[in-house]
Write a protein that holds these residues in place. Structure first.
Motif, PDB file in Angstrom:
ATOM      1  N   HIS A 207      52.034  31.865  15.800  1.00 27.73           N
ATOM      2  CA  HIS A 207      52.725  30.858  16.613  1.00 27.73           C
ATOM      3  C   HIS A 207      54.061  31.371  17.138  1.00 27.73           C
ATOM      4  O   HIS A 207      54.644  30.740  18.022  1.00 27.73           O
ATOM      5  N   ILE A 208      54.552  32.472  16.562  1.00 26.74           N
ATOM      6  CA  ILE A 208      55.859  32.942  17.028  1.00 26.74           C
ATOM      7  C   ILE A 208      55.834  34.328  17.689  1.00 26.74           C
ATOM      8  O   ILE A 208      56.807  34.712  18.315  1.00 26.74           O
ATOM      9  N   MET A 209      54.724  35.059  17.555  1.00 27.07           N
ATOM     10  CA  MET A 209      54.661  36.376  18.231  1.00 27.07           C
ATOM     11  C   MET A 209      53.204  36.758  18.502  1.00 27.07           C
ATOM     12  O   MET A 209      52.294  36.222  17.859  1.00 27.07           O
ATOM     13  N   PRO A 210      52.957  37.674  19.457  1.00 34.70           N
ATOM     14  CA  PRO A 210      51.581  38.118  19.689  1.00 34.70           C
ATOM     15  C   PRO A 210      50.999  38.723  18.413  1.00 34.70           C
ATOM     16  O   PRO A 210      51.603  39.635  17.834  1.00 34.70           O
ATOM     17  N   SER A 211      49.862  38.197  17.992  1.00 33.76           N
ATOM     18  CA  SER A 211      49.262  38.598  16.719  1.00 33.76           C
ATOM     19  C   SER A 211      47.755  38.696  16.875  1.00 33.76           C
ATOM     20  O   SER A 211      47.168  38.057  17.748  1.00 33.76           O
ATOM     21  N   CYS A 212      47.137  39.468  15.989  1.00 34.81           N
ATOM     22  CA  CYS A 212      45.688  39.562  15.985  1.00 34.81           C
ATOM     23  C   CYS A 212      45.227  39.781  14.547  1.00 34.81           C
ATOM     24  O   CYS A 212      45.877  40.514  13.792  1.00 34.81           O
TER      25      CYS A 212
ATOM     26  N   PHE B 161      60.712  38.994  10.060  1.00 32.65           N
ATOM     27  CA  PHE B 161      59.925  39.301  11.251  1.00 32.65           C
ATOM     28  C   PHE B 161      60.783  39.267  12.521  1.00 32.65           C
ATOM     29  O   PHE B 161      60.260  39.428  13.619  1.00 32.65           O
ATOM     30  N   ASP B 162      62.096  39.067  12.362  1.00 26.69           N
ATOM     31  CA  ASP B 162      62.978  39.012  13.543  1.00 26.69           C
ATOM     32  C   ASP B 162      62.952  40.330  14.311  1.00 26.69           C
ATOM     33  O   ASP B 162      63.131  40.346  15.519  1.00 26.69           O
ATOM     34  N   ASP B 163      62.764  41.429  13.583  1.00 25.87           N
ATOM     35  CA  ASP B 163      62.786  42.742  14.239  1.00 25.87           C
ATOM     36  C   ASP B 163      61.364  43.299  14.437  1.00 25.87           C
ATOM     37  O   ASP B 163      61.160  44.497  14.509  1.00 25.87           O
ATOM     38  N   VAL B 164      60.395  42.391  14.516  1.00 24.58           N
ATOM     39  CA  VAL B 164      59.008  42.779  14.814  1.00 24.58           C
ATOM     40  C   VAL B 164      58.601  42.085  16.109  1.00 24.58           C
ATOM     41  O   VAL B 164      58.940  40.923  16.329  1.00 24.58           O
ATOM     42  N   ASP B 165      57.899  42.806  16.979  1.00 26.48           N
ATOM     43  CA  ASP B 165      57.499  42.229  18.271  1.00 26.48           C
ATOM     44  C   ASP B 165      56.025  41.848  18.321  1.00 26.48           C
ATOM     45  O   ASP B 165      55.645  40.905  19.014  1.00 26.48           O
TER      46      ASP B 165
ATOM     47  N   ALA C  95      53.640  44.925  28.016  1.00 23.40           N
ATOM     48  CA  ALA C  95      52.793  43.987  28.774  1.00 23.40           C
ATOM     49  C   ALA C  95      52.298  42.855  27.868  1.00 23.40           C
ATOM     50  O   ALA C  95      52.262  41.690  28.280  1.00 23.40           O
ATOM     51  N   VAL C  96      51.932  43.199  26.624  1.00 25.03           N
ATOM     52  CA  VAL C  96      51.493  42.162  25.677  1.00 25.03           C
ATOM     53  C   VAL C  96      52.629  41.168  25.441  1.00 25.03           C
ATOM     54  O   VAL C  96      52.433  39.949  25.481  1.00 25.03           O
ATOM     55  N   LYS C  97      53.819  41.701  25.226  1.00 25.87           N
ATOM     56  CA  LYS C  97      54.976  40.832  24.998  1.00 25.87           C
ATOM     57  C   LYS C  97      55.260  39.940  26.193  1.00 25.87           C
ATOM     58  O   LYS C  97      55.530  38.744  26.053  1.00 25.87           O
ATOM     59  N   ALA C  98      55.194  40.525  27.389  1.00 24.11           N
ATOM     60  CA  ALA C  98      55.536  39.777  28.609  1.00 24.11           C
ATOM     61  C   ALA C  98      54.507  38.678  28.877  1.00 24.11           C
ATOM     62  O   ALA C  98      54.827  37.605  29.389  1.00 24.11           O
ATOM     63  N   ASN C  99      53.270  38.943  28.494  1.00 20.32           N
ATOM     64  CA  ASN C  99      52.176  38.007  28.763  1.00 20.32           C
ATOM     65  C   ASN C  99      52.142  36.856  27.746  1.00 20.32           C
ATOM     66  O   ASN C  99      51.560  35.805  27.999  1.00 20.32           O
ATOM     67  N   HIS C 100      52.763  37.067  26.571  1.00 16.34           N
ATOM     68  CA  HIS C 100      52.597  36.131  25.461  1.00 16.34           C
ATOM     69  C   HIS C 100      53.540  34.930  25.571  1.00 16.34           C
ATOM     70  O   HIS C 100      54.715  35.086  25.870  1.00 16.34           O
ATOM     71  N   ARG C 101      52.971  33.746  25.346  1.00 18.32           N
ATOM     72  CA  ARG C 101      53.795  32.533  25.332  1.00 18.32           C
ATOM     73  C   ARG C 101      53.794  31.968  23.919  1.00 18.32           C
ATOM     74  O   ARG C 101      52.859  31.290  23.516  1.00 18.32           O
ATOM     75  N   PRO C 102      54.852  32.237  23.146  1.00 19.48           N
ATOM     76  CA  PRO C 102      54.872  31.715  21.773  1.00 19.48           C
ATOM     77  C   PRO C 102      55.000  30.187  21.764  1.00 19.48           C
ATOM     78  O   PRO C 102      55.665  29.620  22.632  1.00 19.48           O
TER      79      PRO C 102
END
Ligand code: ZN
Ligand code: ZN
Length: 452
Positions: free
Chosen positions: A367-372, A180-184, A421-428
């Motif tokens: 816990h490590i990336m934006p997920s749904c 998952f290192d190359d997944v955002d 924007a999702v990435k920037a907003n997310h706090r893992p």
């Protein structure tokens, strides 16, 4: 409405048309998996079917990830940007009495994961529509993942011993391996049978857990003539189970505690005092700290059983899953998309604290990336039971395929503005390193001799 917005609506429509046109094939894949159920880390035929579909669609992929996982990679035509994973789980449960159970292995899709592979392929087909893909930035990552159901613990411990896996859940292992290192951003949808009039539900959370493999060792002896020479491992286990049940009054209702298990070996011959008794147990709670508290109490109970009859007990604690945290921005894109497709009356957003009691390794990923991880209707009967059946494939496969395709378009169209924007907003809460460290620290084996 701005020009770019109307363009996004147009390409969503194109993606949905492709899914609609390929409906029969997409549902057929799900049904083929239903007819060939395979439990976690052993999803060989299922993986083969996904590979065939990736090849037919011309999707470059890697296979054999965490033994059976497959990860495709489809670059958008509008330049670089974040990678969005559309996940489907490969594994079945084991429910021998299920009408679609494999007669030899007892494996059965009593959790609807066969639909997830269908919807993952459907969403991918929609996104690969030439006039859609050309307008997306970044990458689409269709990802078929193994072993979400945390079962067959003893067999998986053997796999751990043989160095085939370290963590016993699929996404846990894929995180450790760096897949998952190359997944955002990650998404998947799960079928549900408890949705009433609703067709699609978001929000809520799930329990965290740890898993136990417990082995009582006693002393065998003739159960008729020499029981006093034996040490009864079955009595030790049975006393421990009663002790665990006596903890119930201490469980806080906010912690959604679920402690449950099975006995996988109860003795060898009815005429002998059982000397080898094995349990697989699960300790679930709403927060990682409550999991630790309850896990400690459960270990005490396992020891108490050994102490009572003078048996030995070996308690192996195996790192389980973390509670699900849905990324709020991503969830909001899901909500708007679902409303567009199926209407507001059919769409539900559960409060973030609503805990369904189960667990998923999507919680670990969240816990490590934006997920749904929303839920989609189409099933009937209690989950994990012989009555859990998909009766409406439109709701179980086609709707979520369209929704995930449209959410991905929202994320990656327009220069991937929304994904960024999702990435920037997310706090893992964790990164890969701290996650692996946390899980490794939860793994332990205690040996206790009740006779000493
Ligand atoms: Zn399940
Ligand atoms: Zn499931």
């Amino acid at each position: 409405m701005s020009k770019s917005t109307s363009t996004i609506e147009e390409i969503k429509k194109l993606a949905c048309e492709t899914i609609e046109k390929n409906k029969k094939h997409i549902i057929g894949v799900a049904q083929q998996i239903l007819a060939n159920p395979e439990a976690g880390f052993r999803e060989v035929k299922t993986a083969q079917l996904v590979a065939q579909n990736f090849e037919d669609l011309g999707i470059p992929y890697q296979g054999g990830l965490a033994l059976t996982g497959l990860k495709g990679r489809i670059p958008g035509g509008a330049g670089p940007g974040p990678a969005v994973a559309v996940i489907g789980e490969l594994d079945s449960l084991v429910v021998t009495e299920h009408p679609h159970a494999d007669p030899n292995s007892g494996a059965a899709h009593a959790c609807g994961h066969h639909c997830q592979i269908g919807m993952m392929l459907g969403a991918t087909m929609g996104l690969m529509t030439p006039d859609v893909l050309s307008q997306l930035s970044g990458q689409i990552v269709p990802f078929a993942v193994p072993a979400e159901e945390f079962i067959e613990v003893e067999q998986r411990l053997e796999m751990r011993e043989n160095g085939q896996v370290e963590f016993l859940g699929g996404k846990q292992e894929l995180i450790r391996l760096g897949e998952f290192d190359d997944v955002d951003i990650a998404m998947m949808c799960h079928t549900a049978s408890d949705m009433g009039e609703r067709k699609f539900a978001m929000g809520g959370t799930s329990n965290g857990h740890v898993v136990k493999f417990v082995r009582y060792t006693g002393i065998g002896a003739h159960a008729g003539s020499l029981p006093h020479r034996g040490v009864n491992a079955l009595n030790a286990a049975s006393f421990a189970i009663q002790a665990i049940n006596s903890l119930r009054e201490t469980h806080k209702s906010d912690d959604t505690v679920r402690i449950h298990g099975i006995m996988t070996r109860g003795g060898a011959a009815v005429s002998a005092v059982p000397s080898d008794v094995r349990l697989e147990w699960r300790v679930r709670s709403a927060t990682p700290s409550a999991v630790v508290e309850n896990s400690t109490a459960v270990d005490r109970c396992f020891r108490a059983g050994a102490l009572a009859v003078g048996a030995k007990v070996e308690i192996t604690t195996i790192p389980g899953y973390l509670p699900m945290r849905h990324d709020t921005k991503l969830q909001d894109i899901f909500r708007r998309t679902a409303i567009d497709l199926i209407g507001e009356h059919a769409t539900l957003v559960m409060p973030a604290r609503r805990n369904r009691g189960g667990s998923t390794d999507m919680g670990d990923l969240s816990h490590i990336m934006p997920s749904c991880h929303p839920y989609t209707a189409g099933a009937v009967g209690p989950g994990h039971s012989s009555e859990y059946l998909i009766t409406d494939y439109e709701s179980a496969v086609i709707n979520p395929a369209k929704i995930m395709a449209m959410v991905t378009i929202d994320l990656l169209a327009d220069g991937a503005k929304q994904a960024k924007a999702v990435k920037a907003n997310h706090r893992p809460l964790l990164n890969k390193q701290s996650y692996v460290k946390f899980q490794r620290e939860r793994a332990e084996t205690i040996v206790f001799d009740g006779a000493s």
